[in-house]
Enzyme design. Structure first.
Site, short mmCIF file in Angstrom:
data_model
loop_
_atom_site.label_atom_id
_atom_site.label_comp_id
_atom_site.label_asym_id
_atom_site.label_seq_id
_atom_site.Cartn_x
_atom_site.Cartn_y
_atom_site.Cartn_z
N LYS A 64 -9.29 -1.90 1.79
CA LYS A 64 -9.29 -0.65 2.33
C LYS A 64 -10.14 0.36 2.44
O LYS A 64 -10.82 1.14 2.98
CB LYS A 64 -7.52 -0.46 2.52
CG LYS A 64 -7.08 -1.70 2.98
CD LYS A 64 -7.25 -1.89 4.40
CE LYS A 64 -6.06 -2.99 5.17
NZ LYS A 64 -6.22 -4.66 5.67
N ASP A 73 -9.63 -9.85 9.07
CA ASP A 73 -9.05 -8.49 8.44
C ASP A 73 -9.92 -6.87 9.08
O ASP A 73 -9.22 -6.02 8.98
CB ASP A 73 -8.60 -7.88 6.73
CG ASP A 73 -7.62 -6.85 6.92
OD1 ASP A 73 -6.15 -6.57 7.37
OD2 ASP A 73 -7.45 -6.43 5.86
N TYR A 126 -1.52 -3.21 -6.91
CA TYR A 126 -0.88 -4.64 -6.10
C TYR A 126 -1.56 -4.00 -5.22
O TYR A 126 -2.30 -3.00 -4.00
CB TYR A 126 0.58 -3.92 -5.57
CG TYR A 126 0.86 -4.80 -4.36
CD1 TYR A 126 1.24 -6.35 -4.95
CD2 TYR A 126 0.59 -4.52 -3.37
CE1 TYR A 126 1.58 -7.76 -4.06
CE2 TYR A 126 0.62 -5.84 -2.35
CZ TYR A 126 1.32 -7.10 -2.37
OH TYR A 126 1.95 -8.01 -1.19
N HIS A 130 -11.07 -2.25 11.33
CA HIS A 130 -9.75 -3.49 10.85
C HIS A 130 -9.29 -4.22 11.72
O HIS A 130 -8.47 -4.07 12.42
CB HIS A 130 -8.29 -2.40 10.53
CG HIS A 130 -7.13 -2.87 10.57
ND1 HIS A 130 -6.20 -2.96 10.21
CD2 HIS A 130 -7.21 -3.68 8.98
CE1 HIS A 130 -5.08 -2.92 9.61
NE2 HIS A 130 -5.45 -4.37 8.80
N CYS A 166 0.35 -7.82 12.16
CA CYS A 166 0.58 -7.48 13.32
C CYS A 166 -0.58 -8.82 14.02
O CYS A 166 0.10 -8.59 15.20
CB CYS A 166 0.16 -6.08 14.29
SG CYS A 166 1.89 -5.17 14.00
N SER A 186 -1.76 -3.27 10.49
CA SER A 186 -1.15 -4.15 9.01
C SER A 186 -0.54 -5.29 9.64
O SER A 186 0.84 -4.90 10.37
CB SER A 186 -1.00 -3.32 8.06
OG SER A 186 -2.12 -2.68 7.30
N ARG A 219 0.84 -1.38 -0.22
CA ARG A 219 0.13 0.15 0.38
C ARG A 219 0.84 1.18 -0.13
O ARG A 219 2.11 1.18 0.92
CB ARG A 219 -0.77 0.28 0.91
CG ARG A 219 -2.42 -0.92 1.76
CD ARG A 219 -2.87 -0.31 2.71
NE ARG A 219 -2.24 -1.35 3.51
CZ ARG A 219 -1.85 -0.88 4.22
NH1 ARG A 219 -1.88 1.50 4.45
NH2 ARG A 219 -1.14 -0.76 5.64
N ARG A 262 1.86 -12.05 -0.31
CA ARG A 262 0.29 -12.60 0.13
C ARG A 262 -0.20 -13.78 -0.70
O ARG A 262 0.68 -13.82 -1.64
CB ARG A 262 -0.45 -11.08 -0.04
CG ARG A 262 0.00 -9.71 0.72
CD ARG A 262 -0.61 -9.42 1.48
NE ARG A 262 0.15 -8.18 2.27
CZ ARG A 262 -1.02 -8.23 3.61
NH1 ARG A 262 -1.86 -8.53 4.04
NH2 ARG A 262 -0.31 -7.53 4.96
#
Ligand code: GTP
Ligand code: SPV
Ligand code: MN
Length: 649
Positions: free
Chosen positions: A269, A336, A260, A289, A313, A311, A111, A431
């Site tokens: 998002k 998420d 991406y 989130h 974590c 993110s 991002r 990912r």
């Protein structure tokens, strides 16, 4: 003039005479115009007029050669994957069934927060005015004039030579009162393939929409054909011009230049957090989130928690946890994003708006997250992982699973990669994009249109120092303060270099759809509403380290022990004691039976006074610098109380 004429011809060609342009100016028919695009799949006439109008408006601007209206069928998916393979954009991972590897241009790997903006008439709607001389870091505002200019410099003609795919998609179970529909227009087939995994897309979403309005999502890789510069890895993108924009008043997203993840899968998002958090504020609910996890204790009592970590974590890992405590069962609803709303009985109910997982690959293994491993062994698109010579995938954390005769090609295409190269085999933000339905511990109620009831909300971050394994908020207001004051070590999910402890309120810093101060207030306001059963709130930290830099807590499956304590608290069990920062486990109340290796409980739960004095100063500075006049009084009062309690330690 050419553009207006072109628009007219396009509408004529598709028999959509209810023109967007009310009256056609007299024009010279010899003006040169490109022919209207060919509709290669689906029929524009079959679409609701408001959808058709949106598409034609953007066709006018982007000038694609073709239009493909996605139906969401498996045949469509297969033909796209085959085409992507032919184009060299993805490669089959032959060791598994229907698994694919995409390697991006190394300039397009995460991002881009510095190029992500929200546009509202006034700045204050989007971001607080920072203290004089300070640069704002909680979101980026762009004026409507600048936005128009920026879009005008990017989108006109950006799809020349390409196909515009029309993706109708539902965020949330089809037909759920909590779900919302979007239409994404994109010139990336890779994005279509991933949206098919991440959302419920195609004809079904159109049927669910009916006459209602939808979130408008436009995406382009920003490389009209023929390209002026050669592609890297067959991955078209335009990093110099990348810009991810949101217009919350119009429920609209326009993203340019990146193919991406969250930059291009606009349901995630951009829609489900930034636009949805604004809709949620307007409508009185929450878009967060957060993962959603169902937990059943050995007595058979089942409850759900929602947990918010920044993110990279640990959300996906916690969402798919394999409990190590005997008799426990954990079931995943989402990894998420959570959309949550109080129901008529005052219970907070949550849905996962997504349909798949876009998970961090490195660190995922049979040891840490077997459920994720099983999920992504079929029908999965991997991006920027390394490849094994036997057609398998590889990333950091899988070293033990490599047979001697198998070699590795890194995400950058380096053959015979070894650790000695000093570079990671997989990009740290590589990912897997994989269907949720394949997750072995998926919760039976994961598509319940009413959502699942939430009993506890957990916040957390990567805190190598000072922050204990778990503590509980004294009440809702204190919980909102804890979330507002969250900090965490930077990760590879965004463009940051190096490790630093960053403020990340509610793990939403990159995802707020409106002014963070107003967002805090929105959360605080629930305390005043009568009849709500407010969930308990907690803070966890799996990442505290020893002096030697080793994790003090084993983490992963062992985190069930912490969840066990949290749920005991939800049952009202007397297992907590006061501390300056919140309620912590009474001695002996955290179940550590059977944990192998020595555990330094003191180091895990220590609350160092000097550290917390500094933390308070740091939080105060951040609130004053960044949130300034928009910081709710309740939050600054909570900070003062925390300071008083620490001083009294
Ligand atoms: P986003 O998808 O970016 O929002 O990330 P996420 O919050 O879902 O993070 P994820 O679960 O993918 O974890 C990111 C990294 O943290 C991985 O490398 C994990 O192996 C690591 N991790 C997750 N849980 C734990 C834990 O309990 N302990 C330790 N030490 N590491 C963990
Ligand atoms: C995150 O960064 O929090 C992610 C990955 O979940 S992305 O979808 O790229 O935002
Ligand atoms: Mn995330």
């Amino acid at each position: 003039m050419a553009a207006i004429l072109r628009g007219f011809l396009i509408r004529q060609a598709y028999n959509c005479t209810k023109s967007l342009v009310a009256s056609m100016p007299a024009c010279n028919l010899t003006t040169q115009v490109t022919p209207p695009p060919k509709v290669v799949k689906g029929k524009l006439e079959d679409l609701q007029p408001h959808i058709r109008q949106y598409i034609l408006e953007k066709v006018d601007v982007c000038q694609p050669d073709n239009i493909h209206i996605c139906d969401g069928t498996e045949e469509e998916n297969v033909s796209m994957l085959n085409q992507l393979e032919k184009d060299g954009m993805i490669k089959r991972l032959t060791k598994y069934s229907n698994c694919w590897l995409a390697r991006t241009d190394p300039k397009d790997v995460a991002r881009v927060e510095s190029k992500t903006v929200i546009s509202t008439p006034t700045m204050r709607e989007t971001v607080p005015i920072p203290r004089e001389g300070v640069k704002g870091t909680v979101g980026k505002w762009m004026s409507p004039e600048d936005l128009e200019k920026a879009l005008g410099e990017r989108f006109p003609g950006c799809m020349k030579g390409r196909t515009m795919f029309v993706i109708p998609f539902s965020m949330g179970p089809l037909g759920s009162p909590l779900s919302k529909i979007g239409i994404q227009l994109t010139d990336s087939m890779y994005v279509v393939a991933c949206m098919k995994i991440m959302t419920r897309m195609g004809k079904k979403a159109l049927a669910a929409l009916g006459q209602d309005d939808f979130v408008r999502c436009l995406h382009s890789v920003g490389q009209p054909l023929p390209m002026k510069t050669p592609m890297v890895n067959n991955w078209p993108c335009n990093p110099e011009k990348t810009l991810v924009t949101h217009i919350p008043d119009r429920r609209e997203i326009q993203s340019f230049g990146s193919g991406y993840g969250g930059n291009s899968l606009l349901g995630k998002k951009c829609f489900a957090l930034r636009i949805a958090s604004r809709i949620a504020k307007d409508e009185g609910w929450l878009a967060e989130h957060m993962l959603i996890l169902g937990l059943t204790n050995p007595q058979g009592h089942k409850r759900y928690i929602a947990a918010s970590f920044p993110s990279a974590c640990g959300k996906t890992n916690l969402a798919m946890i394999t409990p190590t405590l005997p008799g426990w069962k954990a079931e995943c609803v989402g990894d998420d994003i959570a959309w949550m709303k109080f129901d008529k009985e005052g219970r907070l109910r949550a849905i996962n708006p997504e349909y798949g997982f876009f998970g961090v690959a490195p660190g995922t293994s049979d040891k840490t997250n077997p459920n994720a491993m099983r999920t992504c062994e079929s029908n999965t698109v991997f991006t920027n992982v390394a490849e094994r010579s036997d057609g398998g995938f590889f990333w950091e954390g899988l070293e033990k699973e490599i047979p001697k005769d198998v070699s590795i090609t890194s995400w950058l295409g380096q053959e015979n990669w070894t650790k000695e190269s000093g570079k990671p085999a997989a990009h740290p933000n590589s990912r897997f994009c994989t269907p949720a339905s394949q997750c072995p511990n998926l919760d039976p109620a994961w598509e319940d249109p009413e959502g699942v009831p939430i009993d506890a909300i957990v916040f957390g971050g990567r805190r190598p120092k000072g922050v204990p394994l778990v503590y509980e908020a004294f009440d809702w207001k204190h919980g909102v303060f804890i979330a507002a004051a969250m900090r965490s070590e930077t990760t590879a999910a965004a463009e940051f270099k190096g490790k630093a402890i960053m403020h990340d309120p509610f793990a939403m810093r990159p995802f707020f759809g409106y002014n963070v101060g107003h967002y805090f207030q929105h959360w605080l306001d629930f305390q005043q509403k009568p009849g709500l059963q407010l969930p308990k709130m907690f803070h966890v930290n799996w990442f505290r380290t020893s002096e030697q830099g080793k994790f003090l807590w084993p983490g992963f499956g062992e985190n069930t022990r912490v969840l066990d304590w949290i749920l005991k608290r939800c049952d009202g069990e007397d297992v907590a004691q006061n501390s300056a920062i919140g309620l912590v486990p009474k001695e002996g109340s955290l179940n550590v039976d059977g944990l192998d290796g020595p555990l330094d409980m003191k180091a895990l739960f220590n609350i160092p006074k000097d550290f917390w004095m500094e933390e308070v100063q740091e939080i105060r500075k951040y609130f004053e610098d960044q949130i300034n006049d928009d910081l709710p009084k309740d939050i600054s009062n909570e900070l003062n109380s925390l300071e008083d309690r620490i001083k009294a330690m």
